[in-house]
Design a protein around this motif. Structure first.
Motif, PDB file in Angstrom:
ATOM      1  N   VAL A  41      26.696  23.156 -15.698  1.00 36.33           N
ATOM      2  CA  VAL A  41      25.883  24.122 -15.805  1.00 36.33           C
ATOM      3  C   VAL A  41      26.530  25.291 -16.654  1.00 36.33           C
ATOM      4  CG1 VAL A  41      24.831  25.935 -14.492  1.00 36.33           C
ATOM      5  CG2 VAL A  41      24.939  23.633 -13.612  1.00 36.33           C
ATOM      6  N   ALA A  42      26.106  26.063 -17.393  1.00 38.98           N
ATOM      7  CA  ALA A  42      26.424  27.339 -18.019  1.00 38.98           C
ATOM      8  C   ALA A  42      25.890  28.446 -17.482  1.00 38.98           C
ATOM      9  CB  ALA A  42      26.309  27.018 -19.475  1.00 38.98           C
ATOM     10  N   GLU A  43      26.488  29.542 -17.576  1.00 39.21           N
ATOM     11  CA  GLU A  43      25.856  30.879 -17.284  1.00 39.21           C
ATOM     12  C   GLU A  43      24.736  31.505 -17.892  1.00 39.21           C
ATOM     13  OE1 GLU A  43      28.785  34.279 -17.345  1.00 39.21           O
ATOM     14  OE2 GLU A  43      29.913  33.600 -15.290  1.00 39.21           O
ATOM     15  N   GLY A  44      23.800  32.121 -17.315  1.00 37.06           N
ATOM     16  CA  GLY A  44      22.564  32.287 -18.031  1.00 37.06           C
ATOM     17  C   GLY A  44      21.375  31.348 -17.773  1.00 37.06           C
ATOM     18  N   GLN A  45      21.813  30.131 -17.536  1.00 40.61           N
ATOM     19  CA  GLN A  45      20.814  29.038 -17.629  1.00 40.61           C
ATOM     20  C   GLN A  45      19.873  29.338 -16.431  1.00 40.61           C
ATOM     21  OE1 GLN A  45      23.345  25.363 -17.798  1.00 40.61           O
ATOM     22  NE2 GLN A  45      22.587  25.050 -19.793  1.00 40.61           N
ATOM     23  N   THR A  46      18.558  28.428 -16.148  1.00 37.72           N
ATOM     24  CA  THR A  46      17.855  28.102 -15.143  1.00 37.72           C
ATOM     25  C   THR A  46      18.012  26.631 -14.520  1.00 37.72           C
ATOM     26  OG1 THR A  46      16.134  29.878 -16.079  1.00 37.72           O
ATOM     27  CG2 THR A  46      15.462  28.059 -14.293  1.00 37.72           C
ATOM     28  N   VAL A  47      18.471  26.741 -13.302  1.00 34.56           N
ATOM     29  CA  VAL A  47      18.902  25.548 -12.574  1.00 34.56           C
ATOM     30  C   VAL A  47      18.020  24.945 -11.352  1.00 34.56           C
ATOM     31  CG1 VAL A  47      20.752  24.403 -11.562  1.00 34.56           C
ATOM     32  CG2 VAL A  47      21.326  25.875 -13.596  1.00 34.56           C
ATOM     33  N   ALA A  83      26.765  30.092  -7.025  1.00 38.00           N
ATOM     34  CA  ALA A  83      26.692  31.468  -6.668  1.00 38.00           C
ATOM     35  C   ALA A  83      27.592  32.384  -7.164  1.00 38.00           C
ATOM     36  CB  ALA A  83      26.656  31.258  -4.841  1.00 38.00           C
ATOM     37  N   ARG A  84      28.617  31.868  -7.632  1.00 32.36           N
ATOM     38  CA  ARG A  84      29.640  32.633  -8.365  1.00 32.36           C
ATOM     39  C   ARG A  84      29.401  32.959  -9.739  1.00 32.36           C
ATOM     40  NH1 ARG A  84      33.307  29.150  -5.153  1.00 32.36           N
ATOM     41  NH2 ARG A  84      33.692  27.848  -7.111  1.00 32.36           N
ATOM     42  N   LEU A  85      28.468  32.308 -10.325  1.00 34.23           N
ATOM     43  CA  LEU A  85      28.048  32.517 -11.700  1.00 34.23           C
ATOM     44  C   LEU A  85      27.202  33.803 -12.068  1.00 34.23           C
ATOM     45  CD1 LEU A  85      27.639  28.613 -13.249  1.00 34.23           C
ATOM     46  CD2 LEU A  85      29.616  30.025 -12.948  1.00 34.23           C
ATOM     47  N   GLU A  86      27.224  34.415 -13.053  1.00 39.79           N
ATOM     48  CA  GLU A  86      26.537  35.714 -13.412  1.00 39.79           C
ATOM     49  C   GLU A  86      25.080  35.076 -14.146  1.00 39.79           C
ATOM     50  OE1 GLU A  86      27.072  38.752 -12.304  1.00 39.79           O
ATOM     51  OE2 GLU A  86      28.673  38.127 -11.485  1.00 39.79           O
ATOM     52  N   ARG A  87      24.201  35.920 -14.196  1.00 39.66           N
ATOM     53  CA  ARG A  87      22.789  35.489 -14.825  1.00 39.66           C
ATOM     54  C   ARG A  87      22.288  34.253 -14.822  1.00 39.66           C
ATOM     55  NH1 ARG A  87      23.672  35.478 -19.717  1.00 39.66           N
ATOM     56  NH2 ARG A  87      25.653  35.038 -19.964  1.00 39.66           N
ATOM     57  N   LEU A  88      22.647  33.569 -13.565  1.00 38.91           N
ATOM     58  CA  LEU A  88      21.868  32.164 -13.266  1.00 38.91           C
ATOM     59  C   LEU A  88      20.686  32.563 -12.610  1.00 38.91           C
ATOM     60  CD1 LEU A  88      23.426  29.632 -14.229  1.00 38.91           C
ATOM     61  CD2 LEU A  88      23.387  29.194 -11.658  1.00 38.91           C
ATOM     62  N   VAL A  89      19.684  31.496 -13.087  1.00 35.18           N
ATOM     63  CA  VAL A  89      18.335  31.508 -12.137  1.00 35.18           C
ATOM     64  C   VAL A  89      18.343  30.324 -11.384  1.00 35.18           C
ATOM     65  CG1 VAL A  89      15.869  31.468 -12.260  1.00 35.18           C
ATOM     66  CG2 VAL A  89      17.285  33.081 -13.839  1.00 35.18           C
ATOM     67  N   VAL A  90      18.518  30.118 -10.283  1.00 42.47           N
ATOM     68  CA  VAL A  90      18.265  29.037  -9.266  1.00 42.47           C
ATOM     69  C   VAL A  90      16.838  28.737  -8.772  1.00 42.47           C
ATOM     70  CG1 VAL A  90      19.285  27.759  -7.349  1.00 42.47           C
ATOM     71  CG2 VAL A  90      21.046  29.027  -8.647  1.00 42.47           C
ATOM     72  N   VAL A  91      16.215  27.600  -8.950  1.00 36.63           N
ATOM     73  CA  VAL A  91      15.015  27.497  -8.539  1.00 36.63           C
ATOM     74  C   VAL A  91      15.123  26.193  -7.493  1.00 36.63           C
ATOM     75  CG1 VAL A  91      12.733  26.387  -9.107  1.00 36.63           C
ATOM     76  CG2 VAL A  91      13.816  27.631 -10.764  1.00 36.63           C
ATOM     77  N   THR A  92      14.530  26.430  -6.399  1.00 35.65           N
ATOM     78  CA  THR A  92      15.051  25.536  -5.149  1.00 35.65           C
ATOM     79  C   THR A  92      13.806  25.388  -4.069  1.00 35.65           C
ATOM     80  OG1 THR A  92      16.558  24.704  -3.538  1.00 35.65           O
ATOM     81  CG2 THR A  92      16.212  27.070  -3.742  1.00 35.65           C
ATOM     82  N   GLU A 138      22.565  35.288  -1.154  1.00 30.77           N
ATOM     83  CA  GLU A 138      23.470  36.269  -0.523  1.00 30.77           C
ATOM     84  C   GLU A 138      24.746  36.633  -1.244  1.00 30.77           C
ATOM     85  OE1 GLU A 138      24.668  34.221   3.485  1.00 30.77           O
ATOM     86  OE2 GLU A 138      22.551  34.619   4.194  1.00 30.77           O
ATOM     87  N   ALA A 139      25.152  35.696  -2.196  1.00 32.24           N
ATOM     88  CA  ALA A 139      26.023  36.183  -3.168  1.00 32.24           C
ATOM     89  C   ALA A 139      25.746  37.156  -4.103  1.00 32.24           C
ATOM     90  CB  ALA A 139      26.517  34.601  -3.752  1.00 32.24           C
ATOM     91  N   GLY A 140      24.379  37.240  -4.656  1.00 31.23           N
ATOM     92  CA  GLY A 140      24.006  38.432  -5.283  1.00 31.23           C
ATOM     93  C   GLY A 140      24.265  38.249  -6.903  1.00 31.23           C
ATOM     94  N   GLY A 141      24.929  37.136  -7.199  1.00 33.34           N
ATOM     95  CA  GLY A 141      25.073  37.017  -8.727  1.00 33.34           C
ATOM     96  C   GLY A 141      24.160  36.622  -9.501  1.00 33.34           C
ATOM     97  N   GLY A 142      23.127  35.904  -8.946  1.00 32.02           N
ATOM     98  CA  GLY A 142      22.173  35.072  -9.682  1.00 32.02           C
ATOM     99  C   GLY A 142      20.760  35.619  -9.146  1.00 32.02           C
ATOM    100  N   GLU A 143      19.735  34.943  -9.678  1.00 33.61           N
ATOM    101  CA  GLU A 143      18.330  35.258  -9.151  1.00 33.61           C
ATOM    102  C   GLU A 143      18.062  33.826  -8.589  1.00 33.61           C
ATOM    103  OE1 GLU A 143      13.859  36.151 -10.896  1.00 33.61           O
ATOM    104  OE2 GLU A 143      15.307  36.265 -12.154  1.00 33.61           O
ATOM    105  N   VAL A 144      16.976  33.908  -7.392  1.00 38.09           N
ATOM    106  CA  VAL A 144      16.874  32.951  -6.658  1.00 38.09           C
ATOM    107  C   VAL A 144      15.018  32.821  -6.670  1.00 38.09           C
ATOM    108  CG1 VAL A 144      16.649  31.573  -4.444  1.00 38.09           C
ATOM    109  CG2 VAL A 144      18.619  32.779  -5.252  1.00 38.09           C
ATOM    110  N   LEU A 145      14.611  31.683  -7.325  1.00 36.97           N
ATOM    111  CA  LEU A 145      13.150  31.429  -7.164  1.00 36.97           C
ATOM    112  C   LEU A 145      12.863  30.431  -6.269  1.00 36.97           C
ATOM    113  CD1 LEU A 145      12.250  31.399 -11.080  1.00 36.97           C
ATOM    114  CD2 LEU A 145      12.117  33.317  -9.311  1.00 36.97           C
TER     115      LEU A 145
END
Length: 267
Positions: free
Chosen positions: A98-104, A120-129, A140-147
């Motif tokens: 995984v790299a920063e800025g990706q959608t995972v 959760a520690r990476l910046e500009r990450l979008v996590v889909v789950t 809760e970590a606030g570093g990325g976006e959660v979908l």
């Protein structure tokens, strides 16, 4: 010389291990449990009768099944506590994909919870789950976006069903991570049809797909087959995985990486 009866604590420990196995698989044949735990059929029936009397599982004709209503309280807790060192070692390898800025995309497998903590520690990450626990860890970590994929909420603390699949199909991920409940000779299985379907759709929406499986899942089958390890770009296993199972994975031609687990850690 007559065999001595094991102490009550050892009997209870075995029964809890049996319960964990049933919860993890959803449903299992009594003969398979007898062989797995190397006890007599009479002893296994005695253990299962005790667990059934405590309403921890259902004893059926020739097989036993977990109570869905108990899954949130027991299965998720047991699953999270199983093979912790192995899961962490696997997810350390997974994080390198995984790299920063990706959608995972991450499914609801407890194997991936350590990965969620790293992401959760990476910046500009979008996590889909579809997992509420993964959403909580990353959110809760606030570093990325959660979908968070909606749908029918289940006792596995996640969402599933047609609405979940439709929402997932509208998205695209750079990389997708899933685990598997059972793997035998490179074939993948799950005891619940809707979760098998989710894993199939996850393959469609991710540009790269990574399968993350600890050694305890190998040599097993479950009700619903949903393809094989050849559909994944990368397969991550730990160093306690049987050699013949690793060879079966490599026969598909994809990359198989083996995580080394520190033996001084609990599992």
């Amino acid at each position: 010389m007559p065999r001595t009866r094991p102490p009550d604590a050892a009997v209870e420990q075995r029964r809890q291990s049996i319960l964990r196995t049933v919860i993890e698989l959803g449903e299992v044949r009594i003969d398979d449990l007898t062989a797995r735990f190397d006890v007599s059929l009479m002893t296994m029936h005695r253990d299962l009768d005790d667990l059934a009397e405590r309403k921890l599982l259902r004893k059926l004709r020739g097989r036993v099944a977990a109570y869905p209503a108990l899954t949130m309280e027991t299965a998720k807790r047991f699953r999270e506590g199983l093979h912790v060192a192995h899961k962490e070692a696997l997810c350390a390898l997974a994080a390198a994909e995984v790299a920063e800025g990706q959608t995972v995309f991450l499914d609801d497998s407890t194997t991936l919870f350590p990965l969620a903590r790293v992401l959760a520690r990476l910046e500009r990450l979008v996590v889909v789950t579809n997992s509420l626990e993964v959403a909580r860890i990353v959110g809760e970590a606030g570093g990325g976006e959660v979908l968070l994929l909606g749908g029918r909420y289940t006792e596995f603390d996640s969402c599933i069903g047609p609405d979940t699949l439709a929402a997932l199909r509208r998205l695209r991920a750079d990389v997708g991570f899933v685990s598997a409940t059972a793997v035998a000779c490179g074939r993948l299985y799950h005891p619940v049809r809707e979760y098998a379907e989710l894993k199939e759709v996850a393959l469609e929406v991710a540009q790269r797909n990574v399968l993350v499986v600890d050694h305890s899942k190998f040599g097993r089958t479950a009700t619903y087959a949903y393809g094989d390890a050849g559909a994944y770009d990368v397969v991550l296993v730990d160093d306690e995985t049987p050699a013949d199972e690793i060879e079966a994975l490599r026969a598909f031609g994809n990359r198989v990486a083996v995580a080394r687990v520190r033996t001084d850690q609990g599992s």
